[in-house]
Scaffold this active site. Structure first.
Site, PDB file in Angstrom:
ATOM      1  N   ARG A  47       0.833  -0.975   0.062  1.00 41.84           N
ATOM      2  CA  ARG A  47      -0.020  -0.068   0.009  1.00 41.84           C
ATOM      3  C   ARG A  47       0.934   1.393  -0.021  1.00 41.84           C
ATOM      4  NH1 ARG A  47      -2.466  -1.607   5.721  1.00 41.84           N
ATOM      5  NH2 ARG A  47      -0.485  -1.307   7.136  1.00 41.84           N
TER       6      ARG A  47
ATOM      7  N   THR B  70       2.890   4.261   1.378  1.00 42.99           N
ATOM      8  CA  THR B  70       3.564   4.435   2.853  1.00 42.99           C
ATOM      9  C   THR B  70       3.907   5.882   2.742  1.00 42.99           C
ATOM     10  OG1 THR B  70       5.702   4.030   1.709  1.00 42.99           O
ATOM     11  CG2 THR B  70       4.335   2.121   2.703  1.00 42.99           C
TER      12      THR B  70
ATOM     13  N   TRP C 184      12.151   4.752 -11.221  1.00 43.42           N
ATOM     14  CA  TRP C 184      11.500   4.303 -12.486  1.00 43.42           C
ATOM     15  C   TRP C 184      12.299   5.009 -13.838  1.00 43.42           C
ATOM     16  CZ3 TRP C 184       8.546   0.327 -12.840  1.00 43.42           C
ATOM     17  CH2 TRP C 184       7.965  -0.071 -11.544  1.00 43.42           C
TER      18      TRP C 184
ATOM     19  N   SER D 149       5.913  -1.670 -18.130  1.00 39.48           N
ATOM     20  CA  SER D 149       4.806  -0.536 -18.085  1.00 39.48           C
ATOM     21  C   SER D 149       3.811  -1.328 -17.462  1.00 39.48           C
ATOM     22  CB  SER D 149       4.565   0.067 -19.397  1.00 39.48           C
ATOM     23  OG  SER D 149       3.375   0.939 -19.363  1.00 39.48           O
TER      24      SER D 149
ATOM     25  N   HIS E 250       4.381  -1.436 -13.860  1.00 37.51           N
ATOM     26  CA  HIS E 250       4.497  -0.017 -13.174  1.00 37.51           C
ATOM     27  C   HIS E 250       2.988   0.273 -12.625  1.00 37.51           C
ATOM     28  CE1 HIS E 250       5.963   4.281 -13.300  1.00 37.51           C
ATOM     29  NE2 HIS E 250       5.705   3.847 -11.934  1.00 37.51           N
TER      30      HIS E 250
ATOM     31  N   ARG F 205      -2.330  10.062 -11.644  1.00 37.54           N
ATOM     32  CA  ARG F 205      -1.570   8.832 -12.348  1.00 37.54           C
ATOM     33  C   ARG F 205      -2.017   8.449 -13.809  1.00 37.54           C
ATOM     34  NH1 ARG F 205       2.188   6.542  -8.300  1.00 37.54           N
ATOM     35  NH2 ARG F 205       1.764   7.712  -6.261  1.00 37.54           N
TER      36      ARG F 205
ATOM     37  N   CYS G  89      12.314   2.712   0.601  1.00 35.10           N
ATOM     38  CA  CYS G  89      11.380   2.090   1.641  1.00 35.10           C
ATOM     39  C   CYS G  89      11.180   0.781   1.627  1.00 35.10           C
ATOM     40  CB  CYS G  89       9.922   2.705   0.965  1.00 35.10           C
ATOM     41  SG  CYS G  89       8.543   2.135   1.693  1.00 35.10           S
TER      42      CYS G  89
ATOM     43  N   CYS H 287       8.081  -0.928   0.356  1.00 33.21           N
ATOM     44  CA  CYS H 287       7.974  -0.846  -1.259  1.00 33.21           C
ATOM     45  C   CYS H 287       8.933  -1.592  -1.798  1.00 33.21           C
ATOM     46  CB  CYS H 287       8.308   0.779  -1.526  1.00 33.21           C
ATOM     47  SG  CYS H 287       7.467   1.960  -0.614  1.00 33.21           S
TER      48      CYS H 287
END
Length: 510
Positions: free
Chosen positions: A210, A212, A223, A265, A268, A306, A410, A413
């Protein structure tokens, strides 16, 4: 006289307006190259999803077929599978340094940290559940200590005459270790670090993926490095702050390079959807209004930011299509390795749980086999020596991406980035390494691989990553339906409020 002055003033005003419009048009024409992709409507229920249907491209499948197949048939099954103990525990090294740049921008928020668990707390570990970790290191077979066992007490035997010196120097052992590492990496598309001394087991159910709060230059660098340095590109796009390949340029790539880009992609996009659907809402609250354990939920504004076509150079819908593409890719890998996966033990030490896991796997694979339009990997890497070179580049590029995940600042992550990257890498290994081509559909050959070709079998961490990665893609497609409904509801609410204001305005007039 006064009327003439007024008339002249009006004419001057009109001339001023005409000059202003011409000047504005000239500016737009001059900078049109930089603004043309922004000229799309703001995101609403149509703008975000109007192109998310029909043909997917680079395959015979379409979005609508996948939507129904996933949401109705796959999603409930894969969620049941990854909830089993075998798939809850993932061994990973989260302490590796970034191999590409020095970055000390560690996430200090408490939501970034993970909860690890001891090896002994993993179900069945004491009975061989972690037997992938107990593989004997080949070079140790030839150490001096390993050669001290006497040959026997036969009085006719002369050890001096029959002595065979099987010891190896430290340098030779080091070289053998390098050979083994190379042999193990052949066919692999990502780095596996579960054998590292710093690798630890993580209970995925205690560390859900999730948002953070991890963001900023460090997160963007990950990225940007993936897209600009490790994805195949025909040319650099004209938008400096936009690292992605434009969809209009993909048609100039060969199929293999398009597949690579669309897979990355799509991964992502899936991660972005997870972050939007489990967003840290309590970050916006103050004081006692924010629960100490955090509050997560869907964030429609973040989803629009996004994927809104007006904020993504018109690429948002294509990115969402790439999610469906990588879903199709991983589902094909599960189907191809199905005969092997159906015969795994999935051992945890709990006979009832293990049998339920095997049944759940067989049931889901049985459904996957019925999908009518699987991705056809046999059309790739078919042109002689050029294909061999291209496949090697393909593998090396993805291997680098798996290493970039060690640069994520993170821990939570990083955990899910490494897991989903390894899951996709395992799918690519199944599809393109050639190790799985000879036994597909041959149940006896699948059994043979398990018993006599153990060097080709998937490691436990690869199986855990493969199923969990596919589960995350399945969840993303399911979440898209939720966001579609939220956008529709939001639009209907705005229409209702506007009608209400209009009625109120008319009432005041009368």
């Amino acid at each position: 006289m006064r009327s003439k002055v007024i008339e002249l003033s009006k004419m001057s005003y009109k001339n001023y307006c005409v000059v202003f419009v011409i000047f504005a048009l000239a500016i737009v024409q001059a900078v049109g190259h930089d603004t043309e992709l922004y000229e799309t409507a703001a995101c609403d229920s149509n703008a975000c999803f109007e192109e998310l249907h029909g043909a997917l491209g680079d395959c015979s499948c379409n979005v609508d077929t996948i939507d129904y197949f996933n949401n109705v048939k796959i999603f409930p099954r894969i969620q049941s599978v990854v909830g089993k103990d075998y798939f809850r525990f993932y061994k990973v090294n989260l302490k590796k340094e970034c191999p590409f740049w020095v970055d000390d921008s560690r996430c200090a928020m408490k939501y970034c940290h993970i909860k690890t668990c001891s090896k002994e707390s993993v179900p069945g570990i004491e009975n061989g559940y972690g037997n992938d970790d107990d593989e004997e290191f080949p070079a140790l077979k030839y150490s001096e200590n390993a050669q001290t066992t006497p040959c026997g007490s036969d009085t006719d035997h002369d050890p001096a005459l029959g002595y065979l010196n099987m010891t190896l120097s430290a340098a030779s052992q080091y070289e053998i270790a390098k050979w083994k590492a190379y042999d193990d990496s052949i066919g692999n598309f990502c780095e596996c670090d579960d054998k590292d001394a710093d690798a630890e087991y993580v209970d995925l159910s205690l560390n859900p993926e999730r948002y953070t709060g991890y963001k900023g230059p460090s997160a963007h660098r990950i990225w940007r490095s993936i897209y600009q340095e490790n994805c195949f590109r025909v040319k650099t796009n004209p938008y400096e702050s936009f690292p992605y390949v434009l969809s209009s340029d993909l048609s100039n790539m060969c199929l293999e390079k398009r597949v690579f880009y669309r897979a990355v992609s799509g991964l992502h996009s899936s991660i972005n959807i997870h972050l939007c659907s489990k967003y840290l809402l309590s970050e916006k609250k103050i004081g006692f209004a924010a629960p100490p354990e955090g509050e997560w939920g869907p964030n429609l504004e973040e989803f629009q930011r996004r994927f809104d076509p007006s904020k993504t150079f018109g690429e948002g819908s294509n990115w969402l299509k790439n999610l469906y593409f990588v879903y199709l890719l991983e589902m094909r890998a599960l189907a191809k390795a199905g005969p092997y996966l159906e015969r795994e033990d999935y051992f945890t030490g709990n006979p009832v749980e293990d049998e339920e896991t095997r049944d759940a796997i067989r049931n889901m694979l049985g459904v996957i086999y019925t999908f009518p339009d699987h991705f056809n990997e046999s059309s790739m890497f078919t042109v002689g020596n050029q294909a061999i070179k291209l496949k090697q580049e393909f593998r090396e590029h993805f291997w680098n991406i798996s290493r970039i995940m060690d640069c994520v600042g993170c821990d939570k992550c990083k955990l899910w980035g490494k897991l989903q990257t390894q899951g996709l890498g395992t799918a690519l290994k199944i599809l393109f390494s050639g190790q799985w081509d000879s036994f597909e559909g041959d149940s006896d050959q699948g059994r043979l691989m398990l018993k006599h070709k153990s060097h080709k079998r998937l490691q436990r961490t690869e199986i855990v990553a493969l199923f969990n990665a596919f589960a995350r893609l399945s969840n993303s497609i399911r979440e898209l339906e939720n966001f579609r409904n939220m956008l529709r509801s939001h639009e209907e609410t705005e229409v209702f409020l506007n009608c209400e204001k209009d009625v109120e305005h008319r009432t005041r007039l009368f």
